[in-house]
Design an enzyme around this catalytic site. Structure first.
Site, PDB file in Angstrom:
ATOM      1  N   CYS A  16       0.869  -1.184   0.000  1.00 53.93           N
ATOM      2  CA  CYS A  16       0.000   0.000   0.000  1.00 53.93           C
ATOM      3  C   CYS A  16       0.907   1.235   0.000  1.00 53.93           C
ATOM      4  O   CYS A  16       2.139   1.123   0.090  1.00 53.93           O
ATOM      5  CB  CYS A  16      -0.843  -0.010   1.265  1.00 53.93           C
ATOM      6  SG  CYS A  16       0.213  -0.009   2.738  1.00 53.93           S
ATOM      7  N   HIS A  78       3.685   1.840  11.431  1.00 55.19           N
ATOM      8  CA  HIS A  78       2.595   1.653  12.401  1.00 55.19           C
ATOM      9  C   HIS A  78       2.461   2.788  13.402  1.00 55.19           C
ATOM     10  O   HIS A  78       1.500   2.833  14.157  1.00 55.19           O
ATOM     11  CB  HIS A  78       2.807   0.344  13.181  1.00 55.19           C
ATOM     12  CG  HIS A  78       2.901  -0.842  12.287  1.00 55.19           C
ATOM     13  ND1 HIS A  78       4.071  -1.507  12.039  1.00 55.19           N
ATOM     14  CD2 HIS A  78       1.950  -1.457  11.560  1.00 55.19           C
ATOM     15  CE1 HIS A  78       3.842  -2.496  11.196  1.00 55.19           C
ATOM     16  NE2 HIS A  78       2.571  -2.494  10.879  1.00 55.19           N
ATOM     17  N   CYS A 100       2.616   5.953   8.731  1.00 59.64           N
ATOM     18  CA  CYS A 100       1.658   6.147   7.631  1.00 59.64           C
ATOM     19  C   CYS A 100       0.712   7.302   7.995  1.00 59.64           C
ATOM     20  O   CYS A 100       0.184   7.347   9.112  1.00 59.64           O
ATOM     21  CB  CYS A 100       0.856   4.872   7.417  1.00 59.64           C
ATOM     22  SG  CYS A 100      -0.467   5.097   6.206  1.00 59.64           S
ATOM     23  N   HIS A 128      -0.926  -5.008  19.172  1.00 59.77           N
ATOM     24  CA  HIS A 128      -0.455  -4.610  17.848  1.00 59.77           C
ATOM     25  C   HIS A 128       0.252  -3.255  17.966  1.00 59.77           C
ATOM     26  O   HIS A 128      -0.191  -2.373  18.706  1.00 59.77           O
ATOM     27  CB  HIS A 128      -1.645  -4.508  16.879  1.00 59.77           C
ATOM     28  CG  HIS A 128      -1.211  -4.321  15.444  1.00 59.77           C
ATOM     29  ND1 HIS A 128      -0.857  -3.093  14.938  1.00 59.77           N
ATOM     30  CD2 HIS A 128      -1.050  -5.199  14.429  1.00 59.77           C
ATOM     31  CE1 HIS A 128      -0.511  -3.231  13.665  1.00 59.77           C
ATOM     32  NE2 HIS A 128      -0.625  -4.518  13.337  1.00 59.77           N
ATOM     33  N   GLU A 130       0.399  -0.685  16.144  1.00 64.68           N
ATOM     34  CA  GLU A 130      -0.425   0.496  15.857  1.00 64.68           C
ATOM     35  C   GLU A 130      -1.333   0.833  17.041  1.00 64.68           C
ATOM     36  O   GLU A 130      -1.496   2.007  17.409  1.00 64.68           O
ATOM     37  CB  GLU A 130      -1.273   0.248  14.598  1.00 64.68           C
ATOM     38  CG  GLU A 130      -2.108   1.457  14.224  1.00 64.68           C
ATOM     39  CD  GLU A 130      -3.096   1.170  13.103  1.00 64.68           C
ATOM     40  OE1 GLU A 130      -2.750   0.428  12.160  1.00 64.68           O
ATOM     41  OE2 GLU A 130      -4.217   1.692  13.181  1.00 64.68           O
ATOM     42  N   THR A 168      -6.427   0.590  11.691  1.00 68.75           N
ATOM     43  CA  THR A 168      -6.607   0.781  10.240  1.00 68.75           C
ATOM     44  C   THR A 168      -6.729  -0.523   9.451  1.00 68.75           C
ATOM     45  O   THR A 168      -7.157  -0.495   8.297  1.00 68.75           O
ATOM     46  CB  THR A 168      -5.403   1.546   9.661  1.00 68.75           C
ATOM     47  OG1 THR A 168      -4.210   0.818   9.987  1.00 68.75           O
ATOM     48  CG2 THR A 168      -5.323   2.962  10.194  1.00 68.75           C
ATOM     49  N   CYS A 198      -8.313   1.665   6.544  1.00 69.59           N
ATOM     50  CA  CYS A 198      -7.745   2.416   5.414  1.00 69.59           C
ATOM     51  C   CYS A 198      -8.193   1.845   4.062  1.00 69.59           C
ATOM     52  O   CYS A 198      -8.668   0.713   3.969  1.00 69.59           O
ATOM     53  CB  CYS A 198      -6.235   2.439   5.520  1.00 69.59           C
ATOM     54  SG  CYS A 198      -5.488   0.878   5.052  1.00 69.59           S
TER      55      CYS A 198
HETATM   56  S1  SF4 Z   1      -2.804   2.333   7.345  1.00 66.37           S
HETATM   57 FE1  SF4 Z   1      -3.284   1.281   5.420  1.00 66.37          FE
HETATM   58  S2  SF4 Z   1      -2.149   2.495   3.898  1.00 66.37           S
HETATM   59 FE2  SF4 Z   1      -1.258   2.939   5.900  1.00 66.37          FE
HETATM   60  S3  SF4 Z   1       0.438   1.475   6.172  1.00 66.37           S
HETATM   61 FE3  SF4 Z   1      -1.371   0.609   7.154  1.00 66.37          FE
HETATM   62  S4  SF4 Z   1      -2.250  -0.703   5.560  1.00 66.37           S
HETATM   63 FE4  SF4 Z   1      -0.894   0.721   4.536  1.00 66.37          FE
END
Ligand code: SF4
Length: 319
Positions: A16, A78, A100, A128, A130, A168, A198
């Site tokens: 992505c 992340h 991101c 995780h 993120e 996301t 996302c």
């Molecule tokens: S949020 Fe979506 S676009 Fe951004 S790194 Fe993660 S998977 Fe990729």
């Protein structure tokens, strides 16, 4: 003579815009600043990518205490919590932020809701990277839920000031089930202005949903710790199709294709196309498979490099 195995290759698949940006950032940083370059956590959740950078001198760490003062440090796609930024500053590390922008968007929503006095219900997977980063923006104000049953157990003091956000890379369907439960229990709950799952996660899931009906087996290229790759595999399985998550052709087992005439191949957002190609080559060599690529939704998204690297883009020597 039996029909050869048919491969339906999903598009979009694989990298992505956020992963592309993070990988380009680390590549450029290695070229410009030399090694070692330290990376907080894996740059993206993919074995092949991480090993390739490790061989070039990137050092992946889970604790900033492992990074010598004044070193270069890259934050992965992340994202990180403010506490990690603070420690990096304290250790005089030269930080390059490859978070991101779609993860940053969720952080900013968390800050905005927390500042307005809301309790934030974050839908995500415990542990995780993120989720840890997002929760770190307002630890007092955020509670994590992973299932609709977790929603039933929530104890919210002021039910007029409650909001939800999501990781996301969730399953769109799972997240919707949890959101529905939240909305039924807390009718005044607010959500993000634009959904947090996302575009890349949604598009890859949509492609699997549309194509899985046509196949006997599904292969998802990606690593076990990649959330969005896991979700693609589960999605195919929920549709009644045997599905396997593989890091490369060496993990593919011939027995999976006994009696199969069609296979869906896709890849998580952190899986490189070169690994997809190796898997395709393996299927072609082993089963004489023929390829049929299906574009479900064209994707043309790109993100700018981190501020700290933008000026280097033109001058960095290539090795
Ligand atoms: S949020 Fe979506 S676009 Fe951004 S790194 Fe993660 S998977 Fe990729």
């Amino acid at each position: 003579m039996p029909q050869p195995l048919q491969i339906i290759l999903a598009s979009p698949r694989g990298f992505c815009a956020g992963v592309n940006m993070a990988i380009e950032s680390l590549d450029l940083a290695i070229q410009a600043f030399g090694v070692p370059i330290y990376v907080y956590h894996e740059i993206v959740h993919n074995k092949y990518v991480v090993e390739s950078f490790r061989r070039r001198g990137a050092v992946f760490v889970d604790r900033l205490e492992e990074v010598p003062p004044k070193s270069y440090l890259l934050f992965s796609a992340h994202g990180v919590s403010p506490e990690i930024r603070r420690i990096a500053k304290e250790r005089q590390l030269v930080a390059i932020d490859a978070t991101c922008p779609l993860v940053t968007k969720v952080h900013l929503e968390a800050i905005r809701f927390a500042q307005a006095g809301f309790t934030i219900v974050l839908i995500g997977h415990e542990g995780h990277d993120e989720v840890i980063g997002t929760m770190g923006e307002a630890p007092q104000a955020i509670v994590l839920v992973e299932t609709p049953e977790d929603v039933d157990r929530l104890d919210i003091v002021d039910e007029t000031k409650i909001a939800y956000l999501t990781q996301t890379t969730l399953s769109v369907d799972d997240a919707n089930r949890i959101i529905a439960r939240l909305q039924s229990r807390f009718p005044q709950i607010q959500g993000p202005p634009k959904e947090d799952i996302c575009y890349a996660t949604q598009n890859r899931q949509e492609a699997v949903k549309r194509l899985v009906r046509e196949v006997d087996v599904a292969l998802v290229v990606g690593s076990q710790n990649s959330s969005n790759s896991q979700r693609l595999c589960e999605l195919a399985q929920e549709a009644g199709c045997p599905a396997y998550l593989v890091d490369g052709p060496e993990e593919i087992q011939a027995v999976w294709f006994d009696g199969a005439r069609t296979v869906l191949v896709t890849a998580g957002a952190s899986a490189p196309e070169v690994v997809v190609e190796r898997c395709l080559h393996h299927l072609q060599e082993t089963f004489g498979a023929v390829l049929d690529e299906r574009v479900i939704r064209p994707e043309e998204v790109s993100f700018p490099l981190p501020r700290e690297l933008r000026n280097l883009q033109k001058v960095a020597p290539t090795r």
